[in-house]
Design an enzyme around this catalytic site. Sequence first.
Site, PDB file in Angstrom:
ATOM      1  N   CYS A  33       0.834  -1.195   0.000  1.00 44.68           N
ATOM      2  CA  CYS A  33       0.000   0.000   0.000  1.00 44.68           C
ATOM      3  C   CYS A  33       0.871   1.249   0.000  1.00 44.68           C
ATOM      4  O   CYS A  33       2.073   1.178   0.253  1.00 44.68           O
ATOM      5  CB  CYS A  33      -0.856   0.065   1.266  1.00 44.68           C
ATOM      6  SG  CYS A  33      -1.798  -1.428   1.533  1.00 44.68           S
ATOM      7  N   CYS A  68      12.977  -3.564   3.115  1.00 47.14           N
ATOM      8  CA  CYS A  68      12.611  -4.527   2.064  1.00 47.14           C
ATOM      9  C   CYS A  68      13.403  -4.222   0.795  1.00 47.14           C
ATOM     10  O   CYS A  68      13.219  -3.177   0.176  1.00 47.14           O
ATOM     11  CB  CYS A  68      11.120  -4.433   1.776  1.00 47.14           C
ATOM     12  SG  CYS A  68      10.642  -5.414   0.338  1.00 47.14           S
ATOM     13  N   SER A 126       9.112  -2.505 -15.343  1.00 52.36           N
ATOM     14  CA  SER A 126      10.013  -2.722 -14.217  1.00 52.36           C
ATOM     15  C   SER A 126      11.400  -3.209 -14.641  1.00 52.36           C
ATOM     16  O   SER A 126      12.352  -3.076 -13.899  1.00 52.36           O
ATOM     17  CB  SER A 126       9.393  -3.689 -13.214  1.00 52.36           C
ATOM     18  OG  SER A 126       8.982  -4.859 -13.876  1.00 52.36           O
ATOM     19  N   ASP A 153      14.379  -8.644 -16.996  1.00 47.98           N
ATOM     20  CA  ASP A 153      13.289  -8.252 -16.094  1.00 47.98           C
ATOM     21  C   ASP A 153      13.845  -8.136 -14.683  1.00 47.98           C
ATOM     22  O   ASP A 153      14.949  -8.605 -14.398  1.00 47.98           O
ATOM     23  CB  ASP A 153      12.138  -9.269 -16.155  1.00 47.98           C
ATOM     24  CG  ASP A 153      10.809  -8.634 -15.736  1.00 47.98           C
ATOM     25  OD1 ASP A 153      10.800  -7.441 -15.363  1.00 47.98           O
ATOM     26  OD2 ASP A 153       9.775  -9.323 -15.786  1.00 47.98           O
ATOM     27  N   ASP A 154      13.044  -7.512 -13.818  1.00 48.28           N
ATOM     28  CA  ASP A 154      13.526  -7.302 -12.443  1.00 48.28           C
ATOM     29  C   ASP A 154      13.590  -8.602 -11.661  1.00 48.28           C
ATOM     30  O   ASP A 154      14.469  -8.807 -10.828  1.00 48.28           O
ATOM     31  CB  ASP A 154      12.610  -6.299 -11.725  1.00 48.28           C
ATOM     32  CG  ASP A 154      11.181  -6.794 -11.657  1.00 48.28           C
ATOM     33  OD1 ASP A 154      10.749  -7.199 -10.579  1.00 48.28           O
ATOM     34  OD2 ASP A 154      10.490  -6.803 -12.692  1.00 48.28           O
ATOM     35  N   CYS A 190       6.630 -13.814   1.009  1.00 48.38           N
ATOM     36  CA  CYS A 190       6.861 -12.655   1.886  1.00 48.38           C
ATOM     37  C   CYS A 190       5.738 -12.546   2.908  1.00 48.38           C
ATOM     38  O   CYS A 190       4.568 -12.640   2.552  1.00 48.38           O
ATOM     39  CB  CYS A 190       6.913 -11.383   1.042  1.00 48.38           C
ATOM     40  SG  CYS A 190       7.054  -9.880   2.038  1.00 48.38           S
ATOM     41  N   CYS A 208      16.208  -6.657   4.274  1.00 48.41           N
ATOM     42  CA  CYS A 208      15.609  -7.993   4.390  1.00 48.41           C
ATOM     43  C   CYS A 208      15.881  -8.751   3.088  1.00 48.41           C
ATOM     44  O   CYS A 208      15.778  -8.191   1.994  1.00 48.41           O
ATOM     45  CB  CYS A 208      14.101  -7.848   4.605  1.00 48.41           C
ATOM     46  SG  CYS A 208      13.217  -9.414   4.590  1.00 48.41           S
ATOM     47  N   CYS A 229      12.908 -13.381   1.120  1.00 47.09           N
ATOM     48  CA  CYS A 229      12.287 -14.084  -0.019  1.00 47.09           C
ATOM     49  C   CYS A 229      13.341 -14.800  -0.870  1.00 47.09           C
ATOM     50  O   CYS A 229      12.998 -15.677  -1.668  1.00 47.09           O
ATOM     51  CB  CYS A 229      11.441 -13.138  -0.862  1.00 47.09           C
ATOM     52  SG  CYS A 229      12.231 -11.611  -1.262  1.00 47.09           S
TER      53      CYS A 229
HETATM   54 FE1  SF4 Z   1      10.870  -7.582   0.945  1.00 45.47          FE
HETATM   55 FE2  SF4 Z   1      11.395 -10.134   0.391  1.00 45.47          FE
HETATM   56 FE3  SF4 Z   1      11.705  -9.231   2.868  1.00 45.47          FE
HETATM   57 FE4  SF4 Z   1       9.264  -9.434   1.837  1.00 45.47          FE
HETATM   58  S1  SF4 Z   1      10.669 -11.128   2.283  1.00 45.47           S
HETATM   59  S2  SF4 Z   1      10.092  -7.729   3.032  1.00 45.47           S
HETATM   60  S3  SF4 Z   1       9.646  -8.951  -0.321  1.00 45.47           S
HETATM   61  S4  SF4 Z   1      12.856  -8.588   1.021  1.00 45.47           S
END
Ligand code: SF4
Length: 474
Positions: free
Chosen positions: A2, A247, A296, A359-360, A404, A457, A460
Amino acid sequence: MCGILGFCAQEWDPALAKFFGLQGFNLQHRGQENFGCTYSNGKKFNHFKDKGLVSQVFTKERREEFNAIRPTIAIGQTRYATAGGTDALSAQPHWVTLLNGFYSAANNGDLPCLQKEVDELEASGTIMLSGNDGEVILKKTLQAAQKSGGDLVAGLKHLMETTPGAYSGCLMTLDQLYIYRDPDGFRPLYYGRWHNTWVFASETCAFHEPGAEIEREVFPGEVIVFDTNGNKTHHQVVEARPERQQCIFEPIYFARPDSQVFANRSEVGSFRYRLGKRLAREKPVEDAVVVAVPDSGRFSAVGYSTELGLPLRELFIRNPYIPRTFQIAGQANREDLVRLKFTVMQSLLERYRRFVIVDDSLVRSTTMRILIKMIRETAEHSGVDPNTIEVHIRLASPPIKACCYYGIDTPETKELAAATKTIEEIAKTVDANSVGYLSLEGLDAVASKYDAPYNFCHACFTGDYPTEYQPRTR
Ligand code: SF4
């Protein structure tokens, strides 16, 4: 995912409605399912939320109502549902009227232990209407604040001390605005000024209007309180963790290229360009034409082609009126939408034979599989033998192997291409000649130009979650 936005002014300015609407437009990429708003003139409040884009929800009638009460505080949210439904009840802001006042809040991010939080609130007698993250955050904060004599800063402190997860948020009363960021700093949040008014937004692209200036990010673990007398107070209610968990998918995919989502305020577009350059060094393809998956993949494709001195061309034409496929629920829908969203330039297939598609990232691999199918169909239609077309996929992020829990709507782990298949199997599934990912080391090397890699982070990519979480289905 969001976008949140809003303002706190000393006095009403008719230009505020326009500024607020423009902020919403600038954060539309963060969520297209709902838009909602709460606003107050110090004595009276109003609110609305509905399905649709900012332009569809913030209608002429609603703008007239907004202007009629001359609000000095407003908060809003552009929403893509990662928890709860897409109905207006689940949309944000949420609001509550208690004996001692009116409260409304909107958040960006997800709580990884949402069900546990809902169960605890319900066990303590709280009535939950939607059960989504934003409602939990508002009601948990208010419950704790009531125990501290109505002190909302104390309520937010309790929230941050007891609630793992990602939440950059805003909370308003009739005459005060609180903005806050979880102690891990998962999601971005900035504040600044527009003329004489305090303003805030999830991304800095919402400050591009003339007269708007960014002051700084909201620090992890911080609450900032504004009031309609122009006062501002800072409360570092919880010590920020020694390592942030920003993130890394924000700059890889989600944030707008002209936003600056890091403390050092470098643009996201330059981050993606560097990812493309690094990818080219790690996974080069010779004598090829580089094409981006719009939009992207564009910045990384430029970086890739620049690094290798390869031509960069537009192979895919994107229809801008079709929503992001990543944000559409249901696989059948997704496949149809990829075909609706992209068409292939025939002339390029008549001229070239070896393509690198940049691509990303690769999530389920659906988009890539359909795009390559479309390339081969278009080649055949133009009289070119589709088997003579070489397609190499290059991805400017490492393989996504885990879902995630912090607000990006990746599917369940079992649906992620890289969680269940080898790179060779993925290449076969999408009918590509090769697939090459950026390494985690490569990603960290680029990220280190913006912040220490341990401040991001990576869950993922690694499945190593930085907080407690409850596996949940989507
Ligand atoms: Fe971002 Fe991946 Fe961590 Fe989710 S798990 S906050 S998408 S880095």
